[in-house]
Scaffold this active site. Structure first.
Site, mmCIF file in Angstrom:
data_model
loop_
_atom_site.group_PDB
_atom_site.id
_atom_site.type_symbol
_atom_site.label_atom_id
_atom_site.label_comp_id
_atom_site.label_asym_id
_atom_site.label_seq_id
_atom_site.Cartn_x
_atom_site.Cartn_y
_atom_site.Cartn_z
ATOM 1 N N GLU A 15 -4.341 3.252 6.787
ATOM 2 C CA GLU A 15 -4.283 3.006 5.339
ATOM 3 C C GLU A 15 -5.084 4.106 4.625
ATOM 4 O O GLU A 15 -4.707 4.550 3.549
ATOM 5 C CB GLU A 15 -4.862 1.625 5.009
ATOM 6 C CG GLU A 15 -4.801 1.314 3.532
ATOM 7 C CD GLU A 15 -5.045 -0.151 3.214
ATOM 8 O OE1 GLU A 15 -4.575 -1.033 3.960
ATOM 9 O OE2 GLU A 15 -5.714 -0.412 2.190
ATOM 10 N N SER A 21 -10.358 -0.696 4.068
ATOM 11 C CA SER A 21 -9.617 -0.939 5.312
ATOM 12 C C SER A 21 -9.091 0.371 5.875
ATOM 13 O O SER A 21 -8.438 1.138 5.166
ATOM 14 C CB SER A 21 -8.433 -1.862 5.042
ATOM 15 O OG SER A 21 -8.908 -3.130 4.682
ATOM 16 N N ARG A 78 0.837 -1.215 0.000
ATOM 17 C CA ARG A 78 0.000 0.000 0.000
ATOM 18 C C ARG A 78 0.869 1.261 0.000
ATOM 19 O O ARG A 78 0.556 2.246 0.659
ATOM 20 C CB ARG A 78 -0.957 0.034 1.203
ATOM 21 C CG ARG A 78 -1.879 -1.125 1.292
ATOM 22 C CD ARG A 78 -2.847 -1.227 0.103
ATOM 23 N NE ARG A 78 -3.521 -2.506 0.175
ATOM 24 C CZ ARG A 78 -3.075 -3.623 -0.413
ATOM 25 N NH1 ARG A 78 -1.995 -3.604 -1.178
ATOM 26 N NH2 ARG A 78 -3.725 -4.742 -0.288
HETATM 27 C C1 LIG Z 1 -15.383 -1.146 -0.235
HETATM 28 C C2 LIG Z 1 -13.913 -0.846 -0.451
HETATM 29 C C3 LIG Z 1 -13.035 -1.887 -0.638
HETATM 30 C C4 LIG Z 1 -11.665 -1.639 -0.835
HETATM 31 N N1 LIG Z 1 -10.832 -2.691 -1.025
HETATM 32 C C5 LIG Z 1 -9.524 -2.469 -1.256
HETATM 33 C C6 LIG Z 1 -8.637 -3.559 -1.484
HETATM 34 O O1 LIG Z 1 -9.018 -4.727 -1.487
HETATM 35 N N2 LIG Z 1 -7.318 -3.271 -1.709
HETATM 36 C C7 LIG Z 1 -6.849 -1.983 -1.728
HETATM 37 O O2 LIG Z 1 -5.651 -1.791 -1.969
HETATM 38 N N3 LIG Z 1 -7.673 -0.942 -1.512
HETATM 39 C C8 LIG Z 1 -8.994 -1.140 -1.272
HETATM 40 N N4 LIG Z 1 -9.832 -0.073 -1.057
HETATM 41 C C9 LIG Z 1 -9.282 1.285 -0.965
HETATM 42 C C10 LIG Z 1 -9.305 2.094 -2.282
HETATM 43 O O3 LIG Z 1 -10.318 1.669 -3.157
HETATM 44 C C11 LIG Z 1 -7.961 2.021 -2.981
HETATM 45 O O4 LIG Z 1 -6.939 2.572 -2.171
HETATM 46 C C12 LIG Z 1 -7.966 2.788 -4.310
HETATM 47 O O5 LIG Z 1 -6.788 2.506 -4.991
HETATM 48 C C13 LIG Z 1 -8.110 4.305 -4.142
HETATM 49 O O6 LIG Z 1 -8.406 4.840 -5.423
HETATM 50 P P1 LIG Z 1 -9.190 6.221 -5.603
HETATM 51 O O7 LIG Z 1 -9.130 6.540 -7.046
HETATM 52 O O8 LIG Z 1 -10.546 6.155 -4.997
HETATM 53 O O9 LIG Z 1 -8.250 7.190 -4.783
HETATM 54 P P2 LIG Z 1 -8.677 8.341 -3.757
HETATM 55 O O10 LIG Z 1 -9.324 7.723 -2.564
HETATM 56 O O11 LIG Z 1 -9.416 9.394 -4.471
HETATM 57 O O12 LIG Z 1 -7.218 8.868 -3.340
HETATM 58 C C14 LIG Z 1 -6.341 8.005 -2.617
HETATM 59 C C15 LIG Z 1 -4.908 8.523 -2.750
HETATM 60 O O13 LIG Z 1 -4.510 8.412 -4.117
HETATM 61 C C16 LIG Z 1 -4.103 9.696 -4.602
HETATM 62 N N5 LIG Z 1 -4.457 9.807 -6.024
HETATM 63 C C17 LIG Z 1 -5.630 9.507 -6.620
HETATM 64 N N6 LIG Z 1 -5.547 9.749 -7.934
HETATM 65 C C18 LIG Z 1 -4.299 10.212 -8.175
HETATM 66 C C19 LIG Z 1 -3.597 10.629 -9.352
HETATM 67 N N7 LIG Z 1 -4.146 10.619 -10.571
HETATM 68 N N8 LIG Z 1 -2.331 11.075 -9.203
HETATM 69 C C20 LIG Z 1 -1.729 11.074 -7.994
HETATM 70 N N9 LIG Z 1 -2.335 10.688 -6.853
HETATM 71 C C21 LIG Z 1 -3.598 10.252 -6.948
HETATM 72 C C22 LIG Z 1 -4.832 10.696 -3.741
HETATM 73 O O14 LIG Z 1 -4.177 11.954 -3.765
HETATM 74 C C23 LIG Z 1 -4.786 9.998 -2.386
HETATM 75 O O15 LIG Z 1 -3.540 10.186 -1.771
HETATM 76 C C24 LIG Z 1 -11.196 -0.314 -0.843
HETATM 77 C C25 LIG Z 1 -12.105 0.747 -0.658
HETATM 78 C C26 LIG Z 1 -13.450 0.485 -0.465
HETATM 79 C C27 LIG Z 1 -14.403 1.631 -0.273
#
Ligand SMILES: Cc1cc2nc3c(=O)[nH]c(=O)nc-3n(C[C@H](O)[C@H](O)[C@H](O)COP(=O)(O)OP(=O)(O)OC[C@H]3O[C@@H](n4cnc5c(N)ncnc54)[C@H](O)[C@@H]3O)c2cc1C
Length: 310
Positions: free
Chosen positions: A299, A223, A172
């Site tokens: 996380e 998480s 992560r």
């Molecule tokens: C129900 C549920 C289940 C999940 N299961 C998992 C799992 O199994 N494994 C896992 O790893 N995660 C899981 N997650 C967490 C999450 O989905 C991941 O971390 C995902 O990768 C975040 O993506 P996002 O686009 O929503 O990022 P955001 O939540 O919008 O941002 C997260 C981080 O990424 C950065 N970011 C986003 N886009 C960019 C970009 N283009 N350039 C630079 N930085 C950027 C943001 O600045 C921030 O620091 C889960 C979440 C939920 C709600």
């Protein structure tokens, strides 16, 4: 500083002033951001970033807000959302070229349908490619980092392609968090029809396990805590198992609750504030520390908080 008129003139996409972040986070929590920017396309996004940097206005890129806890007092500066501007992808042979705003479930599904392996176990992760690379998202034995071959970022106002070898990925973690990720190239593995059935079964089982173990009917951010490494945690229990062992499942603060089905999830039962979630985070950290001597680390990413409460 930057005037609203100047910003509205410069950006061709949508600019919302004082936009509630709870509309843009999976937890449905968060106060207002000064400028919520939804650029029209990649060029527009690059222009927005250049403008904010020139004026020293803090900004942050977000994907689908699926890993964010935003402060009740909101965020000063700008939030730039990527889904529209960086929302295209293409597949040629075994190479996926994708914008950072593309939802991970979309490319996981599409590549699997084309008999390309490497992303199919990530289908249940509700973020974008950019968020997944920044966080090195992973599940069920697959991680984004294992298929990424190149990433395009914006550095000093110019797009720059960096190879996999130049990026540090961990659990992560990626050295690209804090950068502007525009897109990526991923190399996938073509699989046979016989292999397809096996992978399909694993993929479906994983999705089913998620729907049983995770509180998907409540707003949540996945998480809350990272699973500690074996060196940090000789008990070998996951963060959720330790929180459960402390008897914290179902604990509520305001509208937030430690999920009864998965103790590493905090859910919004309706009107939770970020302060409620933060209180539960502090209780869980303190109790796990007392019982196991393990210091849990977040996380979820905090946005707008001046300081962590614990
Ligand atoms: C129900 C549920 C289940 C999940 N299961 C998992 C799992 O199994 N494994 C896992 O790893 N995660 C899981 N997650 C967490 C999450 O989905 C991941 O971390 C995902 O990768 C975040 O993506 P996002 O686009 O929503 O990022 P955001 O939540 O919008 O941002 C997260 C981080 O990424 C950065 N970011 C986003 N886009 C960019 C970009 N283009 N350039 C630079 N930085 C950027 C943001 O600045 C921030 O620091 C889960 C979440 C939920 C709600």
């Amino acid at each position: 500083m930057i005037s609203t008129e100047e910003l509205l003139d410069a950006i061709r996409g949508q600019v919302l002033l004082g936009e509630p972040m709870k509309e843009h986070t999976a937890l449905k929590i968060g106060g207002t951001v000064d400028f919520y920017v939804d650029p029209l396309d990649r060029e527009d996004l690059c222009r927005a970033v250049a403008l904010f940097e020139a004026r020293s206005l803090p900004y942050m890129l977000i994907g689908r807000g699926s890993n964010l806890l935003v402060d009740d007092d909101g965020v000063r500066g700008a939030v730039i959302v990527t889904s529209r501007a960086l929302g295209k992808y293409s597949i040629r042979k075994n190479t996926l070229t994708t914008g950072a705003g593309v939802p991970l479930p979309v490319i996981a599904e599409k590549t699997f349908a084309l008999s390309l392996g490497g992303l199919e176990m990530l289908q249940g992760i509700p973020g974008t490619v950019g968020g997944a690379i920044a966080m090195n998202a992973g599940a069920h034995g697959q991680e984004v980092s294992s298929v990424v071959s190149r990433v395009e970022i914006l550095a000093n106002g110019k797009p720059q392609v960096i190879s996999r070898e130049e990026i540090v990925f961990g659990y992560r973690y990626s050295s690209l968090e804090g950068c502007v990720i525009l897109g990526a190239e991923m190399k996938l593995e073509r699989f046979s029809n016989a292999e397809r059935d096996r992978r399909d079964r694993l993929r479906r089982e994983a999705l089913q396990r998620r729907s049983i173990s995770q509180p998907l009917s409540w707003p949540n951010a996945g998480s809350v805590f990272r699973n500690p490494s074996p060196e940090e945690n000789p008990s070998g229990l996951s963060a959720g198992q330790m929180i459960d062992a402390c008897g914290l499942k179902g604990l509520c603060r305001g509208g937030a609750m430690i999920s009864e089905s998965h103790a590493n999830f905090i859910v919004n039962t309706g009107d939770a504030r970020a302060a409620d979630v933060m209180e539960l985070i502090c209780v869980a950290k303190e109790r796990v520390w007392k019982m196991f001597g393990v210091s849990l680390e977040l996380e979820v990413r905090l946005l707008g908080f001046e300081k962590n409460c614990c």
